[in-house]
Write a protein that holds these residues in place. Structure first.
Motif, PDB file in Angstrom:
ATOM      1  N   PRO A  75      46.620  43.409   2.429  1.00 20.54           N
ATOM      2  CA  PRO A  75      47.682  42.403   2.599  1.00 20.54           C
ATOM      3  C   PRO A  75      49.085  42.929   2.338  1.00 20.54           C
ATOM      4  O   PRO A  75      50.048  42.405   2.903  1.00 20.54           O
ATOM      5  CB  PRO A  75      47.298  41.317   1.583  1.00 20.54           C
ATOM      6  N   ARG A  76      49.214  43.977   1.507  1.00 17.42           N
ATOM      7  CA  ARG A  76      50.567  44.508   1.263  1.00 17.42           C
ATOM      8  C   ARG A  76      51.169  45.138   2.517  1.00 17.42           C
ATOM      9  O   ARG A  76      52.387  45.236   2.640  1.00 17.42           O
ATOM     10  CB  ARG A  76      50.519  45.550   0.130  1.00 17.42           C
ATOM     11  N   MET A  77      50.317  45.565   3.429  1.00 15.01           N
ATOM     12  CA  MET A  77      50.793  46.180   4.665  1.00 15.01           C
ATOM     13  C   MET A  77      50.850  45.178   5.813  1.00 15.01           C
ATOM     14  O   MET A  77      51.761  45.210   6.635  1.00 15.01           O
ATOM     15  CB  MET A  77      49.881  47.347   5.057  1.00 15.01           C
ATOM     16  N   VAL A  78      49.876  44.294   5.873  1.00 14.97           N
ATOM     17  CA  VAL A  78      49.723  43.418   7.041  1.00 14.97           C
ATOM     18  C   VAL A  78      50.574  42.154   6.945  1.00 14.97           C
ATOM     19  O   VAL A  78      51.214  41.738   7.920  1.00 14.97           O
ATOM     20  CB  VAL A  78      48.230  43.064   7.238  1.00 14.97           C
ATOM     21  N   GLN A  79      50.597  41.527   5.774  1.00 11.90           N
ATOM     22  CA  GLN A  79      51.266  40.226   5.665  1.00 11.90           C
ATOM     23  C   GLN A  79      52.773  40.273   5.934  1.00 11.90           C
ATOM     24  O   GLN A  79      53.304  39.357   6.576  1.00 11.90           O
ATOM     25  CB  GLN A  79      50.966  39.609   4.299  1.00 11.90           C
ATOM     26  N   PRO A  80      53.529  41.299   5.485  1.00 16.89           N
ATOM     27  CA  PRO A  80      54.959  41.321   5.823  1.00 16.89           C
ATOM     28  C   PRO A  80      55.213  41.374   7.323  1.00 16.89           C
ATOM     29  O   PRO A  80      56.179  40.779   7.815  1.00 16.89           O
ATOM     30  CB  PRO A  80      55.469  42.588   5.124  1.00 16.89           C
ATOM     31  N   PHE A  85      56.871  38.510  12.423  1.00 18.11           N
ATOM     32  CA  PHE A  85      56.553  38.084  13.777  1.00 18.11           C
ATOM     33  C   PHE A  85      56.234  36.596  13.878  1.00 18.11           C
ATOM     34  O   PHE A  85      56.283  36.027  14.964  1.00 18.11           O
ATOM     35  CB  PHE A  85      55.365  38.889  14.326  1.00 18.11           C
ATOM     36  N   GLY A  86      55.863  35.992  12.752  1.00 13.70           N
ATOM     37  CA  GLY A  86      55.404  34.615  12.800  1.00 13.70           C
ATOM     38  C   GLY A  86      54.129  34.451  13.598  1.00 13.70           C
ATOM     39  O   GLY A  86      53.910  33.437  14.260  1.00 13.70           O
ATOM     40  N   GLU A  87      53.261  35.469  13.535  1.00 10.67           N
ATOM     41  CA  GLU A  87      52.065  35.500  14.368  1.00 10.67           C
ATOM     42  C   GLU A  87      51.073  36.490  13.775  1.00 10.67           C
ATOM     43  O   GLU A  87      51.448  37.432  13.066  1.00 10.67           O
ATOM     44  CB  GLU A  87      52.460  35.946  15.784  1.00 10.67           C
ATOM     45  N   GLU A  88      49.793  36.282  14.074  1.00 13.72           N
ATOM     46  CA  GLU A  88      48.780  37.248  13.658  1.00 13.72           C
ATOM     47  C   GLU A  88      48.955  38.558  14.426  1.00 13.72           C
ATOM     48  O   GLU A  88      49.529  38.584  15.522  1.00 13.72           O
ATOM     49  CB  GLU A  88      47.385  36.674  13.885  1.00 13.72           C
ATOM     50  N   VAL A  89      48.439  39.641  13.836  1.00 15.63           N
ATOM     51  CA  VAL A  89      48.611  40.969  14.422  1.00 15.63           C
ATOM     52  C   VAL A  89      47.256  41.657  14.566  1.00 15.63           C
ATOM     53  O   VAL A  89      46.287  41.328  13.883  1.00 15.63           O
ATOM     54  CB  VAL A  89      49.554  41.846  13.570  1.00 15.63           C
ATOM     55  N   TYR A  90      47.204  42.619  15.487  1.00 19.56           N
ATOM     56  CA  TYR A  90      46.025  43.469  15.632  1.00 19.56           C
ATOM     57  C   TYR A  90      46.459  44.925  15.440  1.00 19.56           C
ATOM     58  O   TYR A  90      47.653  45.242  15.435  1.00 19.56           O
ATOM     59  CB  TYR A  90      45.348  43.255  16.990  1.00 19.56           C
ATOM     60  N   ASP A 120      51.329  52.498  27.512  1.00 23.00           N
ATOM     61  CA  ASP A 120      50.353  51.432  27.284  1.00 23.00           C
ATOM     62  C   ASP A 120      50.716  50.101  27.933  1.00 23.00           C
ATOM     63  O   ASP A 120      49.929  49.156  27.871  1.00 23.00           O
ATOM     64  CB  ASP A 120      50.172  51.209  25.775  1.00 23.00           C
ATOM     65  N   LEU A 121      51.908  49.997  28.512  1.00 24.52           N
ATOM     66  CA  LEU A 121      52.407  48.733  29.066  1.00 24.52           C
ATOM     67  C   LEU A 121      52.374  47.614  28.029  1.00 24.52           C
ATOM     68  O   LEU A 121      51.932  46.498  28.307  1.00 24.52           O
ATOM     69  CB  LEU A 121      51.612  48.327  30.312  1.00 24.52           C
ATOM     70  N   MET A 122      52.850  47.903  26.822  1.00 24.89           N
ATOM     71  CA  MET A 122      53.043  46.858  25.823  1.00 24.89           C
ATOM     72  C   MET A 122      54.261  46.026  26.253  1.00 24.89           C
ATOM     73  O   MET A 122      55.336  46.583  26.472  1.00 24.89           O
ATOM     74  CB  MET A 122      53.263  47.466  24.436  1.00 24.89           C
ATOM     75  N   PRO A 123      54.118  44.711  26.395  1.00 25.21           N
ATOM     76  CA  PRO A 123      55.178  43.923  27.025  1.00 25.21           C
ATOM     77  C   PRO A 123      56.535  43.956  26.328  1.00 25.21           C
ATOM     78  O   PRO A 123      57.570  44.109  26.990  1.00 25.21           O
ATOM     79  CB  PRO A 123      54.600  42.500  27.038  1.00 25.21           C
ATOM     80  N   THR A 124      56.580  43.779  25.010  1.00 19.41           N
ATOM     81  CA  THR A 124      57.848  43.761  24.283  1.00 19.41           C
ATOM     82  C   THR A 124      57.704  44.574  23.003  1.00 19.41           C
ATOM     83  O   THR A 124      56.618  45.065  22.674  1.00 19.41           O
ATOM     84  CB  THR A 124      58.278  42.319  23.910  1.00 19.41           C
ATOM     85  N   GLU A 125      58.790  44.683  22.253  1.00 21.78           N
ATOM     86  CA  GLU A 125      58.784  45.474  21.017  1.00 21.78           C
ATOM     87  C   GLU A 125      58.262  44.706  19.811  1.00 21.78           C
ATOM     88  O   GLU A 125      58.536  45.082  18.662  1.00 21.78           O
ATOM     89  CB  GLU A 125      60.190  46.006  20.729  1.00 21.78           C
ATOM     90  N   ARG A 126      57.465  43.657  20.032  1.00 21.24           N
ATOM     91  CA  ARG A 126      56.873  42.905  18.908  1.00 21.24           C
ATOM     92  C   ARG A 126      55.693  43.682  18.322  1.00 21.24           C
ATOM     93  O   ARG A 126      54.539  43.239  18.328  1.00 21.24           O
ATOM     94  CB  ARG A 126      56.457  41.511  19.357  1.00 21.24           C
ATOM     95  N   ALA A 127      55.994  44.871  17.841  1.00 16.34           N
ATOM     96  CA  ALA A 127      55.036  45.737  17.163  1.00 16.34           C
ATOM     97  C   ALA A 127      55.797  46.488  16.082  1.00 16.34           C
ATOM     98  O   ALA A 127      57.005  46.676  16.185  1.00 16.34           O
ATOM     99  CB  ALA A 127      54.375  46.701  18.137  1.00 16.34           C
ATOM    100  N   VAL A 231      49.431  39.703  18.376  1.00 13.88           N
ATOM    101  CA  VAL A 231      48.261  39.537  19.234  1.00 13.88           C
ATOM    102  C   VAL A 231      48.666  39.158  20.657  1.00 13.88           C
ATOM    103  O   VAL A 231      48.085  39.650  21.631  1.00 13.88           O
ATOM    104  CB  VAL A 231      47.306  38.486  18.620  1.00 13.88           C
ATOM    105  N   SER A 232      49.675  38.301  20.800  1.00 11.28           N
ATOM    106  CA  SER A 232      50.113  37.877  22.139  1.00 11.28           C
ATOM    107  C   SER A 232      50.781  39.007  22.917  1.00 11.28           C
ATOM    108  O   SER A 232      50.990  38.886  24.128  1.00 11.28           O
ATOM    109  CB  SER A 232      51.090  36.702  22.025  1.00 11.28           C
ATOM    110  N   ASN A 233      51.096  40.112  22.236  1.00 11.57           N
ATOM    111  CA  ASN A 233      51.849  41.220  22.827  1.00 11.57           C
ATOM    112  C   ASN A 233      50.964  42.429  23.109  1.00 11.57           C
ATOM    113  O   ASN A 233      51.445  43.544  23.256  1.00 11.57           O
ATOM    114  CB  ASN A 233      52.989  41.611  21.870  1.00 11.57           C
ATOM    115  N   HIS A 234      49.658  42.214  23.196  1.00  9.54           N
ATOM    116  CA  HIS A 234      48.723  43.335  23.328  1.00  9.54           C
ATOM    117  C   HIS A 234      49.003  44.161  24.576  1.00  9.54           C
ATOM    118  O   HIS A 234      49.609  43.697  25.542  1.00  9.54           O
ATOM    119  CB  HIS A 234      47.282  42.837  23.336  1.00  9.54           C
ATOM    120  N   ILE A 235      48.550  45.409  24.546  1.00  8.23           N
ATOM    121  CA  ILE A 235      48.823  46.336  25.642  1.00  8.23           C
ATOM    122  C   ILE A 235      48.127  45.871  26.921  1.00  8.23           C
ATOM    123  O   ILE A 235      47.103  45.194  26.883  1.00  8.23           O
ATOM    124  CB  ILE A 235      48.416  47.774  25.284  1.00  8.23           C
TER     125      ILE A 235
END
Length: 293
Positions: A75-80, A85-90, A120-127, A231-235
């Protein structure tokens, strides 16, 4: 771990946050002790330095190493990142970069999102990148260098460097780097380099321009990098092997904060070896692949 308003403002302005000593010495040792066995493997996911047997990057350890599978859910790495992003991440990418004593080569100036977009054709910089020091980092052993605020430029022009090092990057040319550094303050803060003890963490924007020099010192500089994507920004393309750019877009489920020191079960799908499917690639976007299926 929640970010303060001051930290949120600093991240927006500078493009990174630094947390010295965030992980304890005991937690860090759990990770560090697992690295030699991972680096010793003769697998495609261990990329070695050009002209050397030293490992430059180990990919996807969270799929076959229990300590790093736990770190991938910490959680120290993932939650921030979820908060920003206001969204779950993968997990888009998981690396253990080995800037080894006397042998660690340069990482040229680049933006990580430039590679994720072009390859990878990631749509935006939300990573986002999250880095953990497994060794003490000082001015001599090839620390990361950032150009503060460069993320605000968005995606900058880059070219595909296939020759400088053993790992190809979409790199930024010298003239643009000089311009970005001057805009950021020139000799007065135009380049910064977070340094600190093992267990320190950096969180940095996927468009932040960064690099590192070679390691001519007698001290290793090994770091773990989690690249977390909304998650919505997947490759949208599988041009690179799965061990480099992951294809499981399921949200990360965090473990408790003490997971590195407690016996929580984790799934290790590649424990018995990397599947052949992980090497399969395609230049076609996913929507074309789905239509052809």
């Amino acid at each position: 771990m929640r970010l303060t308003p001051a930290q949120l403002e600093s991240f927006d302005r500078e493009g990174y946050l630094f947390f010295p000593g965030l992980f304890s010495a005991e937690e860090t040792r759990v990770l560090t002790s697992a690295v030699p066995a991972l680096y010793a493997r003769r697998e495609a996911y261990n990329v070695r330095e050009k002209g050397s047997d030293a490992v430059r990057t180990n990919f996807a350890a969270h799929l076959y190493s229990e300590p790093f599978a736990k770190l991938a859910r910490h959680p120290r790495m993932v939650q921030p990142v979820m908060e920003l992003f206001g969204e779950e991440v993968y997990m888009h990418q998981f690396k253990i970069n080995g800037k080894m004593a006397f042998e660690g080569d340069v990482w040229q100036w680049h933006q990580d999102y430039g590679t994720w977009l072009n390859d990878d054709l990631m749509p935006t910089e939300r990573a986002m990148n999250v880095a953990i020091f497994l060794d003490d980092v000082n001015e001599f052993n090839g620390p990361l260098m950032f150009i503060p605020g460069s993320h605000r430029k968005g995606v900058v022009e880059a070219s595909h460097d296939l020759t400088t090092t053993s790992y190809p990057l979409w790199t930024v040319d010298n003239a643009l780097i000089a311009n970005l550094v001057e805009r950021a303050g020139g000799k007065d803060g135009g380049i910064v380099s977070p340094k600190g003890p093992a267990g320190s963490m950096i969180l940095f924007h996927s468009c932040l321009v960064h690099a590192s020099t070679s390691n001519l010192s007698p001290w290793n500089r090994v770091s773990v990098y989690l690249s977390l994507c909304a998650v919505s920004n997947h490759i949208r393309r599988f041009k690179r092997p799965e061990y480099i750019a992951h294809r499981d877009f399921a949200p990360i489920a965090c473990l408790p904060d003490d997971c590195l020191l407690a016996p929580y079960p984790v799934d290790l799908p590649w424990r018995e070896g990397m599947p052949a499917s992980a090497l399969a690639t395609s230049n076609d976007p996913l929507d074309q692949l789905k239509k052809a299926a």
